[in-house]
Enzyme design. Structure first.
Site, mmCIF file in Angstrom:
data_model
loop_
_atom_site.group_PDB
_atom_site.id
_atom_site.type_symbol
_atom_site.label_atom_id
_atom_site.label_comp_id
_atom_site.label_asym_id
_atom_site.label_seq_id
_atom_site.Cartn_x
_atom_site.Cartn_y
_atom_site.Cartn_z
ATOM 1 N N GLU A 81 1.584 13.864 9.386
ATOM 2 C CA GLU A 81 0.784 13.118 8.412
ATOM 3 C C GLU A 81 -0.701 13.148 8.793
ATOM 4 O OE1 GLU A 81 2.442 9.297 7.611
ATOM 5 O OE2 GLU A 81 0.564 8.461 6.879
ATOM 6 N N PHE B 265 0.834 -1.229 0.000
ATOM 7 C CA PHE B 265 0.000 0.000 0.000
ATOM 8 C C PHE B 265 0.859 1.265 0.000
ATOM 9 C CE2 PHE B 265 -2.907 -2.617 3.057
ATOM 10 C CZ PHE B 265 -3.474 -3.315 2.012
HETATM 11 C C1 LIG Z 1 -4.594 3.816 -0.373
HETATM 12 C C2 LIG Z 1 -3.620 3.566 0.728
HETATM 13 C C3 LIG Z 1 -2.415 4.260 0.745
HETATM 14 C C4 LIG Z 1 -1.468 3.999 1.740
HETATM 15 N N1 LIG Z 1 -0.239 4.630 1.698
HETATM 16 C C5 LIG Z 1 0.746 4.215 2.547
HETATM 17 C C6 LIG Z 1 2.088 4.702 2.416
HETATM 18 O O1 LIG Z 1 2.381 5.544 1.566
HETATM 19 N N2 LIG Z 1 3.037 4.202 3.247
HETATM 20 C C7 LIG Z 1 2.779 3.252 4.205
HETATM 21 O O2 LIG Z 1 3.672 2.824 4.901
HETATM 22 N N3 LIG Z 1 1.487 2.796 4.375
HETATM 23 C C8 LIG Z 1 0.495 3.242 3.560
HETATM 24 N N4 LIG Z 1 -0.796 2.759 3.704
HETATM 25 C C9 LIG Z 1 -1.069 1.789 4.758
HETATM 26 C C10 LIG Z 1 -1.984 2.285 5.857
HETATM 27 O O3 LIG Z 1 -1.341 3.197 6.683
HETATM 28 C C11 LIG Z 1 -2.488 1.033 6.577
HETATM 29 O O4 LIG Z 1 -3.456 0.437 5.713
HETATM 30 C C12 LIG Z 1 -3.080 1.308 7.931
HETATM 31 O O5 LIG Z 1 -2.080 1.698 8.824
HETATM 32 C C13 LIG Z 1 -3.806 0.068 8.493
HETATM 33 O O6 LIG Z 1 -2.978 -1.051 8.407
HETATM 34 P P1 LIG Z 1 -3.557 -2.399 7.746
HETATM 35 O O7 LIG Z 1 -4.179 -2.072 6.457
HETATM 36 O O8 LIG Z 1 -2.464 -3.404 7.732
HETATM 37 O O9 LIG Z 1 -4.688 -2.884 8.720
HETATM 38 P P2 LIG Z 1 -4.512 -3.738 10.065
HETATM 39 O O10 LIG Z 1 -3.376 -3.220 10.859
HETATM 40 O O11 LIG Z 1 -4.505 -5.167 9.696
HETATM 41 O O12 LIG Z 1 -5.857 -3.378 10.806
HETATM 42 C C14 LIG Z 1 -7.126 -3.760 10.240
HETATM 43 C C15 LIG Z 1 -8.212 -3.020 10.982
HETATM 44 O O13 LIG Z 1 -8.248 -3.496 12.308
HETATM 45 C C16 LIG Z 1 -8.589 -2.461 13.199
HETATM 46 N N5 LIG Z 1 -7.517 -2.328 14.198
HETATM 47 C C17 LIG Z 1 -6.172 -2.362 14.002
HETATM 48 N N6 LIG Z 1 -5.510 -2.196 15.158
HETATM 49 C C18 LIG Z 1 -6.441 -2.078 16.130
HETATM 50 C C19 LIG Z 1 -6.402 -1.889 17.538
HETATM 51 N N7 LIG Z 1 -5.241 -1.767 18.201
HETATM 52 N N8 LIG Z 1 -7.581 -1.812 18.202
HETATM 53 C C20 LIG Z 1 -8.752 -1.921 17.558
HETATM 54 N N9 LIG Z 1 -8.863 -2.080 16.232
HETATM 55 C C21 LIG Z 1 -7.727 -2.173 15.518
HETATM 56 C C22 LIG Z 1 -8.768 -1.183 12.364
HETATM 57 O O14 LIG Z 1 -10.139 -1.009 12.067
HETATM 58 C C23 LIG Z 1 -8.031 -1.505 11.099
HETATM 59 O O15 LIG Z 1 -8.550 -0.799 9.971
HETATM 60 C C24 LIG Z 1 -1.763 3.055 2.752
HETATM 61 C C25 LIG Z 1 -2.999 2.393 2.752
HETATM 62 C C26 LIG Z 1 -3.914 2.624 1.757
HETATM 63 C C27 LIG Z 1 -5.203 1.857 1.759
#
Ligand SMILES: Cc1cc2nc3c(=O)[nH]c(=O)nc-3n(C[C@H](O)[C@H](O)[C@H](O)COP(=O)(O)OP(=O)(O)OC[C@H]3O[C@@H](n4cnc5c(N)ncnc54)[C@H](O)[C@@H]3O)c2cc1C
Length: 384
Positions: A249, A162
């Protein structure tokens, strides 16, 4: 919809906003649809944004910047987001406010002299790579590994998911584990990886629901060798730089969401005041007026929170709680606002040709990326 500015906004802020407003009207909106289809914004548009000063708002004058503070960032990205094409805005704001600050804050003079002028001018585009296929919220659990090779090299292995500007970028700031023995947040470092480095590939450009004019990619590092001088900041202290950069950010994400809501409310007001229904227009209905007034009220609250947090940051005060509130509140509210504004558009909201349809899709990720709402509220709770 116009809301009143906080008293501390200066003429310099207003000039920046006027410039962004002109750029939105004259140089984004006429091309936004084409860029959405193309999947990215052309590089010359980055150079144009650089020439207008949009990438150097926070950076020293010696690199071509204007050395302003977080309030200026909020002003700029709020106004830019009113273009209604969040993909255009996120590509640019990740470059200016989320990726390059890693270098600006923690780079050596040599590293900064090499890259900062090109970053500010828009000649070099940057990306930040923290998230991995196994998870993004729990940064301390990242697995990409960096090992020393002799005295003069680091070798990177792992993958990142991502990553905004993943395809377009020239230089990447990559988080990797440098001390596997250290638990959790300790033992992570940041590295500078240039496009074209052997062992580094942009594995896949990802197909997204929204933000279609920004490219998002999966990156793979396979025995990717980089010079030892490419470590960014102190070894094993990368987690702290990632966390401190998150503040900027998240603030910029909140300001952008406020701009998106303002634009959605604006176009919806135009719509409900002319859309005929039941012998009048939609605006004649009290329930419609009440819903739109509620959107205006919630936006006002969120926008004032954005500027309050930016003001605290500009004063050098700890504002992790307020910034986390900004991200949580605006991430949820922008989704509510797009839903309500879409509802007012009726069937047109479901049509690919309508602006609100795109804005609705674009808004979704605000509650996820850069710190999901649940994670942000946990940061608030820790401080209660
Ligand atoms: C279009 C897009 C652009 C992005 N750009 C970048 C980038 O440039 N650089 C980069 O490094 N990342 C980037 N990201 C990543 C983004 O920061 C992550 O998607 C985000 O941090 C969530 O991580 P994950 O998708 O792995 O979800 P997970 O960590 O697997 O979490 C899934 C869901 O679980 C829930 N959750 C997670 N932790 C907890 C908690 N402690 N308590 C309760 N609920 C929780 C939340 O609802 C979360 O959405 C991007 C993502 C997208 C979709």
């Amino acid at each position: 919809m116009t809301t009143r500015d906080p008293a501390y906004l200066t003429d310099e802020h207003r000039m920046l906003r006027d410039q962004a407003r002109r750029f939105v009207v004259e140089e984004i909106r006429p091309h936004g649809d084409a860029w959405e289809k193309q999947g990215h914004v052309p590089r010359d548009v980055y150079r144009r944004m650089g020439s207008l000063g949009f990438f150097g708002v926070r950076y020293p004058e010696k690199y071509g910047g204007s050395a302003m503070n977080a309030i200026a960032s909020a002003v700029l990205w709020e106004e830019m987001a009113k273009c209604g094409y969040s993909g255009v805005v996120v590509g640019a704001s990740v470059h200016a406010e989320m990726a390059s600050p890693h270098l600006a804050r923690y780079g050596t003079e040599k590293q900064k002299d090499r890259w900062m002028p090109k970053i500010v001018s828009g000649e070099a585009i940057t990306a930040v790579a923290v998230t991995e296929p196994d998870g993004g919220s729990d940064v301390a659990a990242l697995k990409t590994r960096a090992r020393r090779k002799g005295n003069d090299k680091w070798v990177l292995n792992g993958s990142k998911l991502f990553i905004t500007n993943g395809v377009l970028a020239d230089v990447y700031f990559v988080a990797a584990r440098t001390d596997p023995e250290a638990k959790g947040s300790r033992g992570i470092s940041m590295f500078i990886v240039e496009k074209g480095t052997k062992g580094f590939t942009v594995a896949k450009e990802l197909d997204k629901m929204g933000w279609r004019s920004s490219d998002t990619a999966e990156l793979v590092f396979e025995d990717c060798e980089i010079p030892s001088e490419n470590i960014l900041g102190e070894e094993n202290k990368g987690f702290y730089s990632i966390m401190s950069n998150f503040q900027n950010e998240r603030l910029v994400a909140g300001a952008s969401a406020a701009g998106e809501c303002a634009r959605a409310i604006e176009i919806t007001m135009e719509w409900v005041k002319q859309r005929k229904a039941f012998g009048g227009v939609l605006w004649d209905k009290q329930v419609i007026r009440s819903k739109m007034a509620t959107m205006a009220m919630k936006l006002e609250a969120g926008r004032q929170l954005v500027y309050h947090a930016a003001h605290l940051d500009a004063l050098g005060l700890d504002c992790v709680k307020e910034v986390s509130m900004v991200k949580a509140y605006m991430g949820e509210f922008v989704n509510e606002c797009m839903y309500v504004c879409g509802q007012m558009h009726g069937g047109m909201a479901f049509m690919r040709e309508s602006t609100i349809e795109r804005m609705y899709r674009d808004a979704r990720v605000h509650a996820i990326g850069g710190g999901a709402t649940e994670v942000m509220l946990e940061e608030v709770a820790k401080r209660m």
